[in-house]
Design a protein around this motif. Structure first.
Motif, mmCIF file in Angstrom:
data_model
loop_
_atom_site.group_PDB
_atom_site.id
_atom_site.type_symbol
_atom_site.label_atom_id
_atom_site.label_comp_id
_atom_site.label_asym_id
_atom_site.label_seq_id
_atom_site.Cartn_x
_atom_site.Cartn_y
_atom_site.Cartn_z
ATOM 1 N N ASP A 106 0.812 -1.211 0.000
ATOM 2 C CA ASP A 106 0.000 0.000 0.000
ATOM 3 C C ASP A 106 0.850 1.268 0.000
ATOM 4 O OD1 ASP A 106 -2.169 -1.647 0.055
ATOM 5 O OD2 ASP A 106 -2.575 -1.405 2.201
ATOM 6 N N ALA A 107 2.058 1.166 0.530
ATOM 7 C CA ALA A 107 2.925 2.345 0.615
ATOM 8 C C ALA A 107 3.895 2.463 -0.547
ATOM 9 C CB ALA A 107 3.720 2.312 1.927
ATOM 10 N N PHE A 108 3.999 1.424 -1.366
ATOM 11 C CA PHE A 108 4.995 1.388 -2.430
ATOM 12 C C PHE A 108 4.518 2.158 -3.662
ATOM 13 C CE2 PHE A 108 7.118 -1.067 -5.965
ATOM 14 C CZ PHE A 108 8.393 -0.591 -5.713
ATOM 15 N N ASP A 109 5.374 2.973 -4.207
ATOM 16 C CA ASP A 109 5.077 3.710 -5.438
ATOM 17 C C ASP A 109 5.566 2.875 -6.620
ATOM 18 O OD1 ASP A 109 4.817 5.414 -7.579
ATOM 19 O OD2 ASP A 109 5.581 7.174 -6.541
ATOM 20 N N PHE A 110 4.627 2.207 -7.312
ATOM 21 C CA PHE A 110 5.008 1.379 -8.461
ATOM 22 C C PHE A 110 4.509 1.976 -9.773
ATOM 23 C CE2 PHE A 110 1.090 -0.285 -6.632
ATOM 24 C CZ PHE A 110 0.253 -0.396 -7.718
ATOM 25 N N ASP A 111 4.146 3.249 -9.752
ATOM 26 C CA ASP A 111 3.664 3.928 -10.953
ATOM 27 C C ASP A 111 4.856 4.379 -11.802
ATOM 28 O OD1 ASP A 111 2.482 5.433 -12.907
ATOM 29 O OD2 ASP A 111 1.506 6.855 -11.546
ATOM 30 N N PRO A 112 5.031 3.840 -13.003
ATOM 31 C CA PRO A 112 6.187 4.219 -13.828
ATOM 32 C C PRO A 112 6.149 5.673 -14.271
ATOM 33 C CG PRO A 112 4.654 2.874 -15.094
ATOM 34 C CD PRO A 112 4.180 2.835 -13.677
ATOM 35 N N PHE A 113 5.004 6.342 -14.146
ATOM 36 C CA PHE A 113 4.907 7.747 -14.519
ATOM 37 C C PHE A 113 5.237 8.674 -13.350
ATOM 38 C CE2 PHE A 113 2.096 5.479 -17.435
ATOM 39 C CZ PHE A 113 2.603 5.905 -18.643
ATOM 40 N N SER A 114 5.577 8.091 -12.222
ATOM 41 C CA SER A 114 6.017 8.878 -11.072
ATOM 42 C C SER A 114 7.539 8.925 -11.047
ATOM 43 C CB SER A 114 5.503 8.258 -9.777
ATOM 44 O OG SER A 114 6.149 8.816 -8.654
ATOM 45 N N LYS A 115 8.088 10.104 -10.795
ATOM 46 C CA LYS A 115 9.551 10.181 -10.712
ATOM 47 C C LYS A 115 10.067 9.537 -9.439
ATOM 48 C CE LYS A 115 9.424 14.940 -8.896
ATOM 49 N NZ LYS A 115 9.801 16.345 -9.188
ATOM 50 N N ALA A 148 19.834 -5.399 -7.009
ATOM 51 C CA ALA A 148 20.227 -6.725 -7.489
ATOM 52 C C ALA A 148 20.506 -6.672 -8.972
ATOM 53 C CB ALA A 148 19.133 -7.756 -7.195
ATOM 54 N N ASN A 149 21.361 -7.574 -9.419
ATOM 55 C CA ASN A 149 21.679 -7.695 -10.835
ATOM 56 C C ASN A 149 20.932 -8.872 -11.457
ATOM 57 O OD1 ASN A 149 23.614 -5.564 -10.757
ATOM 58 N ND2 ASN A 149 25.039 -6.965 -9.741
ATOM 59 N N ILE A 150 19.724 -9.127 -10.956
ATOM 60 C CA ILE A 150 18.924 -10.225 -11.479
ATOM 61 C C ILE A 150 17.599 -9.675 -11.983
ATOM 62 C CG2 ILE A 150 19.940 -12.013 -10.033
ATOM 63 C CD1 ILE A 150 17.676 -11.670 -8.075
ATOM 64 N N ASN A 151 16.971 -10.438 -12.856
ATOM 65 C CA ASN A 151 15.713 -10.005 -13.460
ATOM 66 C C ASN A 151 14.544 -10.433 -12.583
ATOM 67 O OD1 ASN A 151 13.769 -9.090 -15.222
ATOM 68 N ND2 ASN A 151 13.779 -10.978 -16.430
ATOM 69 N N LEU A 152 13.980 -9.498 -11.836
ATOM 70 C CA LEU A 152 12.810 -9.780 -11.020
ATOM 71 C C LEU A 152 11.722 -8.767 -11.374
ATOM 72 C CD1 LEU A 152 14.335 -10.612 -7.525
ATOM 73 C CD2 LEU A 152 13.197 -12.177 -9.083
ATOM 74 N N PRO A 153 10.971 -9.010 -12.437
ATOM 75 C CA PRO A 153 9.925 -8.061 -12.840
ATOM 76 C C PRO A 153 8.923 -7.856 -11.725
ATOM 77 C CG PRO A 153 9.621 -10.172 -13.931
ATOM 78 C CD PRO A 153 10.952 -10.229 -13.269
ATOM 79 N N ASN A 154 8.431 -6.644 -11.609
ATOM 80 C CA ASN A 154 7.440 -6.258 -10.618
ATOM 81 C C ASN A 154 7.992 -6.235 -9.203
ATOM 82 O OD1 ASN A 154 4.969 -5.909 -12.315
ATOM 83 N ND2 ASN A 154 5.481 -8.029 -12.815
ATOM 84 N N PHE A 155 9.305 -6.407 -9.022
ATOM 85 C CA PHE A 155 9.915 -6.081 -7.739
ATOM 86 C C PHE A 155 10.735 -4.811 -7.884
ATOM 87 C CE2 PHE A 155 12.915 -6.076 -4.276
ATOM 88 C CZ PHE A 155 12.138 -6.485 -3.199
ATOM 89 N N PHE A 156 11.553 -4.754 -8.930
ATOM 90 C CA PHE A 156 12.338 -3.555 -9.195
ATOM 91 C C PHE A 156 11.615 -2.692 -10.215
ATOM 92 C CE2 PHE A 156 15.443 -6.148 -7.149
ATOM 93 C CZ PHE A 156 16.140 -5.236 -6.389
ATOM 94 N N ASN A 157 11.086 -1.594 -9.724
ATOM 95 C CA ASN A 157 10.335 -0.666 -10.567
ATOM 96 C C ASN A 157 11.086 0.649 -10.657
ATOM 97 O OD1 ASN A 157 8.403 -2.645 -9.305
ATOM 98 N ND2 ASN A 157 7.001 -1.637 -10.698
ATOM 99 N N HIS A 158 11.123 1.217 -11.840
ATOM 100 C CA HIS A 158 11.800 2.498 -12.046
ATOM 101 C C HIS A 158 10.915 3.418 -12.879
ATOM 102 C CE1 HIS A 158 15.541 1.365 -10.162
ATOM 103 N NE2 HIS A 158 15.626 0.275 -10.907
#
Length: 491
Positions: A106-115, A148-158
């Motif tokens: 609930d607290a995580f910002d996962f919106d790619p349009f957010s800086k 991390a240098n691994i591919n974990l989609p939907n954990f690392f969001n930018h």
């Protein structure tokens, strides 16, 4: 953002069969005062007229025994006699830890349009109040970050924008401690570590490296090189990025130093350490619990060992059989895994070689890099038992944490009927998925930020607001690393 309070005021029709299955004994209940324990108002239809049935919590009597029973609730005796039938106090505590894990989403910002994508939307001081969870009686002492240098989609969001808060780090969870009043109610000073999982999707399961390696290979102490864990989980826990302020120290170093600091602060009190997480966060919870005890961080100055427990939700397998033996027997870490029988994540990795095979066959296969074993005690729930949920919903719904907390609230034991024990609002289930039956008229994925976080400036223009800069690491971090023997000259 929509709230569960407004949703809980919806009149929800259900059939006579469902009414009979949901009816509680006639009694008076105290008025609830928490967001997640709001009563759900159900419009019961019969041949004459509609009536309202209010489900309200009655936990006060159960909570009175917590100061004496907390060690059993935390798993000191491996939850013997508490799961079948479900102990009401244990249920309430499991839901509380689940809500602390849900707060990470609930607290995580996962919106790619957010800086600020990939960060926490709130400062530590405002964390629980901003989520309408002030009643929980904890305050956040530290945020945790991972790289991390691994591919974990939907954990690392930018963020898709070039201007972003960090190019390498993602907010991964928090450490919190109970306040004085809550500590008296709980019977001890309670330290909770909550790890964030992936956001909604399941693709990350297929992207795991899915091979085991010695846990000691990444610097986590272990006297036995045959103790192995999944390589991707271990890398996520131990990796650091020297050029990033937030990940200058690994998630492992952040956890160990904060636990040490808090135990020194509360050295004269009874203390417990509970680590919780959902999905991938469950794997991090188990790894950090192992590390805290193996490193001896949980041992107080007077040689008292602090009980370390894990409350895992929908977690994957983490290591091999030797890891399980070391964790449970060698270190005495207590793990309770809450799962949905129809969830695919707890079945991976180790789909072929796992703890369900005969012991002799597992002994032969234990040297394979794909031979896994679950740890701890399992509490298996079935979403098809709930009259609220669509039994044919997709796999993402079966993995949803809010749905799992709903199942916990209605579970009383194998063969027992599904009855909501505290009246936890079922509308919360659809907060991030489409799982409730249509006739409850709760829209799917209803939780969202108002105007997607945009605000109107004084001159009438819409813009993304600036956020306060989040602290990266406390000034005494290196001091505690040195005490733990983890300091290095390149930090």
């Amino acid at each position: 953002m929509a709230t569960s309070t407004s949703i809980s005021k919806t009149l929800i029709p259900f059939s006579k069969t469902q009414e009979a299955s949901l009816r509680l004994p006639h009694r008076k209940f105290p008025r609830p005062n928490t967001r997640t324990h709001m009563p759900i108002k159900l419009a019961a239809r019969d041949n004459s007229s509609a009536s309202l049935v209010n489900y309200k919590p009655k936990l006060e009597e159960q909570l009175k025994r917590l100061p004496e029973a907390w060690r059993q609730i935390q798993g000191e005796s491996d939850w013997a006699g508490l799961l079948e039938p479900m102990d009401p106090l244990l249920r309430a505590e499991l839901i509380r830890y689940g809500e602390m894990a849900q707060a990470c989403y609930d607290a995580f910002d996962f919106d790619p349009f957010s800086k600020y994508c990939g960060s926490c939307r709130f400062t530590p001081r405002a964390f629980f109040p901003s989520l309408h969870m002030s009643h929980i009686g904890y305050h956040v002492t530290r945020y945790l970050y991972a790289t991390a240098n691994i591919n974990l989609p939907n954990f690392f969001n930018h963020s898709r924008w070039s201007k972003m808060w960090s190019k390498h780090a993602n907010w991964a969870g928090y450490v919190a401690v109970s306040d004085d009043a809550t500590s008296r109610r709980l019977g001890r000073r309670a330290i909770t570590i909550a790890w964030r999982g992936t956001v909604t999707r399941l693709e990350w399961v297929a992207d795991l490296k899915d091979f085991l390696k010695p846990i000691s290979s990444n610097g986590v102490p272990c006297p036995d090189e045959t103790v192995k864990v999944e390589s991707g989980f271990l890398d996520l826990y131990t990796d650091r990025e020297e050029n990033c302020g937030y990940c200058k120290y690994s998630a492992r170093e952040q956890v160990l130093t904060e636990v040490k600091r808090l135990l020194e602060m509360y050295s004269n009190e009874e203390v417990s350490i509970t680590i919780t997480g959902h999905s991938l966060g469950s794997a991090l919870a188990i790894l950090s619990a192992y590390d805290i005890v193996e490193t001896g961080v949980n041992v107080m100055g007077d040689s008292r060992g602090v009980l370390v427990s894990v409350v895992s939700f929908s977690g994957p397998r983490v290591g091999n059989m030797r890891f399980r033996e070391r964790l449970e027997v060698g270190l005495g870490v207590k793990v309770l895994r809450v799962v949905n029988l129809h969830d695919v994540v707890p079945k991976a990795p180790g789909v072929v070689f796992n703890e369900q095979l005969p012991a002799a066959l597992m002994k032969v296969a234990e040297g394979l890099p794909w031979s896994y074993s679950h740890v701890g005690v399992e509490l298996a729930l079935d979403h098809k038992k709930s009259p609220f949920l669509n039994p044919n919903a997709d796999a993402v719904c079966a993995h949803n944490l809010e749905a799992l907390l709903h199942l916990l609230d209605g579970y009383h034991g194998k063969g027992e009927r599904f009855v909501l024990a505290s009246g936890r609002d079922p509308a919360l289930v659809n907060k991030g998925c489409d799982f409730l039956k249509d006739h409850y008229m709760i829209p799917p994925n209803w939780r969202q930020d108002e105007n997607k976080g945009m605000i109107r400036s004084n001159d009438g223009r819409w813009m993304q607001p600036e956020r306060p800069k989040l602290d990266d690491h406390p000034e005494d971090m290196h001091h505690h690393l040195r005490q733990l023997g983890l300091a290095s000259s390149d930090i």
